[in-house]
Design a protein around this motif. Structure first.
Motif, short mmCIF file in Angstrom:
data_model
loop_
_atom_site.label_atom_id
_atom_site.label_comp_id
_atom_site.label_asym_id
_atom_site.label_seq_id
_atom_site.Cartn_x
_atom_site.Cartn_y
_atom_site.Cartn_z
N UNK A 41 27.17 -23.33 15.05
CA UNK A 41 27.10 -24.08 16.32
C UNK A 41 26.05 -23.50 17.25
N UNK A 42 25.77 -22.22 17.11
CA UNK A 42 24.84 -21.59 18.06
C UNK A 42 23.38 -21.94 17.79
N UNK A 43 23.14 -22.63 16.67
CA UNK A 43 21.80 -23.18 16.42
C UNK A 43 21.33 -24.03 17.61
N UNK B 206 43.19 -34.39 15.44
CA UNK B 206 43.19 -32.95 15.26
C UNK B 206 43.42 -32.48 13.84
N UNK B 207 43.49 -33.38 12.88
CA UNK B 207 43.60 -32.92 11.50
C UNK B 207 42.87 -33.86 10.54
N UNK B 208 42.34 -33.27 9.50
CA UNK B 208 41.68 -34.04 8.46
C UNK B 208 42.70 -34.47 7.43
N UNK C 277 37.97 -34.61 16.32
CA UNK C 277 37.42 -34.00 15.11
C UNK C 277 36.20 -33.12 15.38
N UNK C 278 35.77 -33.06 16.63
CA UNK C 278 34.59 -32.24 16.91
C UNK C 278 34.84 -30.79 16.49
N UNK C 279 36.10 -30.36 16.59
CA UNK C 279 36.45 -28.99 16.17
C UNK C 279 36.10 -28.71 14.70
N UNK C 280 36.12 -29.76 13.85
CA UNK C 280 35.76 -29.57 12.44
C UNK C 280 34.26 -29.77 12.21
N UNK C 281 33.61 -30.36 13.22
CA UNK C 281 32.22 -30.78 13.05
C UNK C 281 31.22 -29.70 13.43
N UNK C 282 31.43 -28.48 12.99
CA UNK C 282 30.38 -27.48 13.11
C UNK C 282 29.20 -27.98 12.30
N UNK C 283 27.97 -27.65 12.73
CA UNK C 283 26.79 -28.09 11.96
C UNK C 283 26.88 -27.71 10.48
N UNK C 284 27.43 -26.54 10.18
CA UNK C 284 27.58 -26.13 8.78
C UNK C 284 28.44 -27.14 8.01
N UNK C 285 29.60 -27.46 8.57
CA UNK C 285 30.50 -28.39 7.89
C UNK C 285 29.89 -29.79 7.75
N UNK D 158 27.94 -30.36 -8.48
CA UNK D 158 27.87 -29.28 -7.49
C UNK D 158 28.41 -29.75 -6.14
N UNK D 159 28.15 -31.02 -5.81
CA UNK D 159 28.67 -31.58 -4.55
C UNK D 159 30.19 -31.71 -4.62
N UNK D 160 30.71 -32.10 -5.78
CA UNK D 160 32.18 -32.22 -5.92
C UNK D 160 32.85 -30.85 -5.80
N UNK D 161 32.16 -29.84 -6.29
CA UNK D 161 32.68 -28.48 -6.14
C UNK D 161 32.72 -28.10 -4.65
N UNK D 162 31.65 -28.39 -3.94
CA UNK D 162 31.57 -28.09 -2.51
C UNK D 162 32.65 -28.78 -1.71
N UNK D 163 33.02 -29.97 -2.18
CA UNK D 163 34.00 -30.78 -1.47
C UNK D 163 35.30 -30.01 -1.22
N UNK D 164 35.64 -29.11 -2.14
CA UNK D 164 36.88 -28.34 -1.97
C UNK D 164 36.83 -27.39 -0.79
N UNK D 165 35.63 -27.07 -0.31
CA UNK D 165 35.48 -26.05 0.74
C UNK D 165 34.92 -26.62 2.04
N UNK D 166 34.67 -27.91 2.02
CA UNK D 166 33.92 -28.61 3.06
C UNK D 166 34.46 -28.39 4.49
N UNK D 167 35.74 -28.51 4.68
CA UNK D 167 36.30 -28.43 6.04
C UNK D 167 36.97 -27.09 6.32
N UNK D 168 36.87 -26.16 5.40
CA UNK D 168 37.48 -24.84 5.59
C UNK D 168 36.50 -23.89 6.28
#
Lengths: 121, 121, 121, 121
Positions: free
Chosen positions: C60-62, C116-118, D27-35, B44-54
């Motif tokens: 982020x608004x958390x 600025x990019x992953x 990279x802070x731009x990618x570092x939303x708490x969700x991500x 499940x974590x590997x699946x999530x990895x595809x969406x992690x930074x989007x």
């Protein structure tokens, strides 16, 4: 009730159940693949929680405890349910994906070389 | 190939595929519920990895990218495959579990009260 | 209270807090690395749960919601606490591990190439 | 090297290491708490992977295998590193959070009642 068993239920029927549930609540807007993949991983963790402090052997005895087994079945339903919700959003055929993956796995782990042992142990 | 689609495949047929794979390698000894629940969470974590930074919106566009989609389908296959392996070890009927859970969910989230909103947002 | 802040607390002091808690309950017997790694993953999922249905921006608004922030802080405490419990069981120095990993990461993601990019987007 | 051990390193020093790494790459731009919460859960799963097929007892013997131990230390570094990245984004003091959580836990699991047993087993 025979009509509710795995032998008499297609994958598409279960997917439709999930799709209807989501549509009736207009929840597709929340069901981006990113969000559903998170929900799935969270349910997988809740499933694991039932086995967290048990030895590997003790975890097998869950099969003899109807109350615990029902809780585990509930979590499996959540995991498979979200897998279907994700497949619904992305238009993925689960049966084809599993068949294709099992062929890959069979090449990666030939039965004669991996009988009784895992590749990474 | 119609015979390989979700509309023409029962849950039991996929479970059998998984059961045969495990039996041919004598891997049931490793498949304690505890171990399989860990394997499932890892997939499940590997699946999530595809969406992690989007962003959530960008994650929807995976549907238009055949190469990415195939990778995601592979991970869904792993997650559902391990769910079936766990159900096989414990003797759980997945279709019944999903049907029962959808009824519970429908009581918890009545469609008229939860249309367009999640309970916890 | 200055004595309770990150600027005035060593990693070892926090590890000792965790070690004392475990010792007072004689819980080391349950704290095999396998079990603690499961507990850690479960807490990580509970942390994720707070952000599950939010967009990346909304998450982020958390930071502006003290009640939610306290809940998230609680989950971070659990994750770091179990990381320390695992390091305690295995005799791993966390500071050295982080310093070594940051050097590896700096080689893998040179600042001038990854600004600025992953790597994987 | 004494200066790199947990006894001589404050939590703030490690947080600064992580903050600098993120800032140098913008990279802070990618570092939303969700991500970041997703990244953390993914690293927790990678940590678990090392113990996935082992019995609970066998997982303790990792402590005697320097090569395996180094791999596990690497994963702990990732988990704690992302926990710090999240705390950095949200302005959470980790030491205070852990101290507060340990007090809560001590109330929930009084030592005299939970000596040698888990609440949920």
């Amino acid at each position: 009730m025979p009509s509710s068993t795995d032998a008499a239920t297609t994958v598409a029927e279960l997917r439709q159940l999930v799709a209807d549930f989501v549509a009736e609540r207009d929840w597709s807007q929340f069901h981006s693949p990113k969000n559903v993949s998170m929900a799935l991983a969270i349910e997988a963790a809740e499933l694991m929680e039932h086995f967290q402090w048990l030895t590997t052997e003790a975890s097998r005895r869950i099969a003899d405890d109807p109350a615990k087994l029902a809780e585990v079945a509930d979590e499996i339903a959540d995991v498979v349910g979200y897998s279907m919700a994700l497949a619904n959003e992305l238009g993925i055929d689960i049966s084809s994906a599993i068949r294709a993956k099992m062929i890959k796995n069979a090449h990666k782990y030939p039965a004669d070389q991996f009988r009784g042992r895992y590749g990474d142990v």
